[in-house]
Design a protein around this motif. Structure first.
Motif, mmCIF file in Angstrom:
data_model
loop_
_atom_site.group_PDB
_atom_site.id
_atom_site.type_symbol
_atom_site.label_atom_id
_atom_site.label_comp_id
_atom_site.label_asym_id
_atom_site.label_seq_id
_atom_site.Cartn_x
_atom_site.Cartn_y
_atom_site.Cartn_z
ATOM 1 N N GLN A 180 -7.378 -8.700 7.976
ATOM 2 C CA GLN A 180 -7.254 -7.953 9.235
ATOM 3 C C GLN A 180 -5.807 -7.959 9.724
ATOM 4 O OE1 GLN A 180 -10.196 -9.950 11.637
ATOM 5 N NE2 GLN A 180 -11.817 -8.532 11.025
ATOM 6 N N HIS A 181 -5.157 -9.107 9.669
ATOM 7 C CA HIS A 181 -3.760 -9.188 10.090
ATOM 8 C C HIS A 181 -2.864 -8.334 9.189
ATOM 9 C CE1 HIS A 181 -4.035 -12.082 13.318
ATOM 10 N NE2 HIS A 181 -4.769 -12.886 12.566
ATOM 11 N N LEU A 182 -3.118 -8.388 7.892
ATOM 12 C CA LEU A 182 -2.326 -7.576 6.961
ATOM 13 C C LEU A 182 -2.548 -6.086 7.210
ATOM 14 C CD1 LEU A 182 -2.746 -9.726 3.749
ATOM 15 C CD2 LEU A 182 -0.586 -9.256 4.937
ATOM 16 N N GLY A 183 -3.755 -5.711 7.604
ATOM 17 C CA GLY A 183 -4.045 -4.314 7.930
ATOM 18 C C GLY A 183 -3.197 -3.828 9.096
ATOM 19 N N ILE A 184 -3.026 -4.663 10.097
ATOM 20 C CA ILE A 184 -2.181 -4.310 11.252
ATOM 21 C C ILE A 184 -0.719 -4.221 10.820
ATOM 22 C CG2 ILE A 184 -1.335 -5.135 13.501
ATOM 23 C CD1 ILE A 184 -4.231 -6.262 13.909
ATOM 24 N N LEU A 185 -0.288 -5.140 9.964
ATOM 25 C CA LEU A 185 1.082 -5.086 9.452
ATOM 26 C C LEU A 185 1.309 -3.835 8.603
ATOM 27 C CD1 LEU A 185 1.537 -8.852 8.529
ATOM 28 C CD2 LEU A 185 2.725 -7.611 10.366
ATOM 29 N N GLU A 186 0.306 -3.454 7.828
ATOM 30 C CA GLU A 186 0.408 -2.228 7.029
ATOM 31 C C GLU A 186 0.448 -0.996 7.925
ATOM 32 O OE1 GLU A 186 -1.892 -1.758 3.294
ATOM 33 O OE2 GLU A 186 -2.547 -3.821 3.674
ATOM 34 N N ALA A 187 -0.372 -0.968 8.975
ATOM 35 C CA ALA A 187 -0.394 0.164 9.908
ATOM 36 C C ALA A 187 0.952 0.338 10.597
ATOM 37 C CB ALA A 187 -1.506 -0.015 10.936
ATOM 38 N N ALA A 188 1.660 -0.782 10.796
ATOM 39 C CA ALA A 188 2.990 -0.740 11.402
ATOM 40 C C ALA A 188 4.074 -0.488 10.352
ATOM 41 C CB ALA A 188 3.267 -2.047 12.132
ATOM 42 N N ASN A 189 3.673 -0.324 9.110
ATOM 43 C CA ASN A 189 4.568 -0.079 7.983
ATOM 44 C C ASN A 189 5.496 -1.267 7.711
ATOM 45 O OD1 ASN A 189 5.412 1.520 5.837
ATOM 46 N ND2 ASN A 189 7.041 2.479 7.018
ATOM 47 N N LEU A 190 5.087 -2.456 8.133
ATOM 48 C CA LEU A 190 5.874 -3.659 7.884
ATOM 49 C C LEU A 190 5.528 -4.296 6.540
ATOM 50 C CD1 LEU A 190 5.717 -5.184 11.458
ATOM 51 C CD2 LEU A 190 7.774 -4.370 10.293
ATOM 52 N N VAL A 191 4.378 -3.942 6.003
ATOM 53 C CA VAL A 191 3.927 -4.459 4.712
ATOM 54 C C VAL A 191 3.388 -3.288 3.900
ATOM 55 C CG1 VAL A 191 2.168 -5.893 3.581
ATOM 56 C CG2 VAL A 191 3.404 -6.788 5.543
ATOM 57 N N SER A 192 3.727 -3.266 2.637
ATOM 58 C CA SER A 192 3.147 -2.294 1.711
ATOM 59 C C SER A 192 2.458 -3.066 0.590
ATOM 60 C CB SER A 192 4.222 -1.358 1.150
ATOM 61 O OG SER A 192 5.182 -2.092 0.427
ATOM 62 N N THR A 193 1.555 -2.401 -0.081
ATOM 63 C CA THR A 193 0.810 -3.071 -1.144
ATOM 64 C C THR A 193 0.908 -2.275 -2.431
ATOM 65 O OG1 THR A 193 -1.241 -1.964 -0.540
ATOM 66 C CG2 THR A 193 -0.844 -4.123 0.439
ATOM 67 N N VAL A 194 0.805 -3.000 -3.525
ATOM 68 C CA VAL A 194 0.791 -2.403 -4.856
ATOM 69 C C VAL A 194 -0.330 -3.071 -5.631
ATOM 70 C CG1 VAL A 194 2.068 -2.111 -7.021
ATOM 71 C CG2 VAL A 194 3.275 -1.955 -4.827
ATOM 72 N N LYS A 195 -1.207 -2.256 -6.201
ATOM 73 C CA LYS A 195 -2.281 -2.800 -7.040
ATOM 74 C C LYS A 195 -1.768 -2.922 -8.461
ATOM 75 C CE LYS A 195 -6.636 -2.539 -5.461
ATOM 76 N NZ LYS A 195 -7.947 -2.519 -5.914
ATOM 77 N N ARG A 196 -2.000 -4.102 -9.025
ATOM 78 C CA ARG A 196 -1.651 -4.351 -10.430
ATOM 79 C C ARG A 196 -2.882 -4.943 -11.082
ATOM 80 N NH1 ARG A 196 4.171 -6.840 -9.163
ATOM 81 N NH2 ARG A 196 5.230 -4.881 -8.823
ATOM 82 N N GLY A 197 -3.618 -4.102 -11.750
ATOM 83 C CA GLY A 197 -4.883 -4.544 -12.323
ATOM 84 C C GLY A 197 -5.842 -4.895 -11.213
ATOM 85 N N ARG A 198 -6.343 -6.114 -11.238
ATOM 86 C CA ARG A 198 -7.278 -6.569 -10.205
ATOM 87 C C ARG A 198 -6.564 -7.153 -8.992
ATOM 88 N NH1 ARG A 198 -12.056 -9.880 -12.938
ATOM 89 N NH2 ARG A 198 -12.376 -10.196 -10.719
#
Length: 111
Positions: A51-69
């Motif tokens: 949930q916290h990471l979702g808020i950080l992502e919504a603020a564009n402070l964190v991005s994610t990259v999927k690598r396999g699983r």
């Protein structure tokens, strides 16, 4: 409300929580961590961290990259730089340094 203000609001909201600031600190120390790595030594359930990471992502402070699983999290410093440019830089560094030094000196007298 203009787009820039909405973006700033999201950044300030995200930074307003100590847990989210801790997650950003952890990513500064080691970028590209998985959810499990971020939760280590935080005494936090994965669901809470998500949930916290979702808020950080919504603020564009964190991005994610999927690598396999795996889903790796990366800090994005650009919104912080935008906040700095808008709210901090316009004040002279010299003045801020003097105020900071004065604050520390005065607080030291009260301890």
């Amino acid at each position: 409300m203009e787009m820039r203000s909405m973006d700033d609001d999201k950044v300030f909201k995200a930074l307003g929580d100590p847990t989210r600031r801790k997650l950003l600190d952890r990513l500064c120390e080691e970028n590209g961590q998985t959810l499990g790595q971020l939760c280590m030594n935080l005494d936090m359930a994965r669901q809470s961290a998500t949930q916290h990471l979702g808020i950080l992502e919504a603020a564009n402070l964190v991005s994610t990259v999927k690598r396999g699983r795996e889903k790796r999290h990366f800090i994005n410093p650009v919104p912080l730089h935008d906040i700095y440019e808008r709210w901090v830089r316009k004040f002279e560094t010299h003045r801020l340094t003097l105020l900071h030094d004065l604050k520390n000196e005065l607080e030291g007298e009260w301890k």
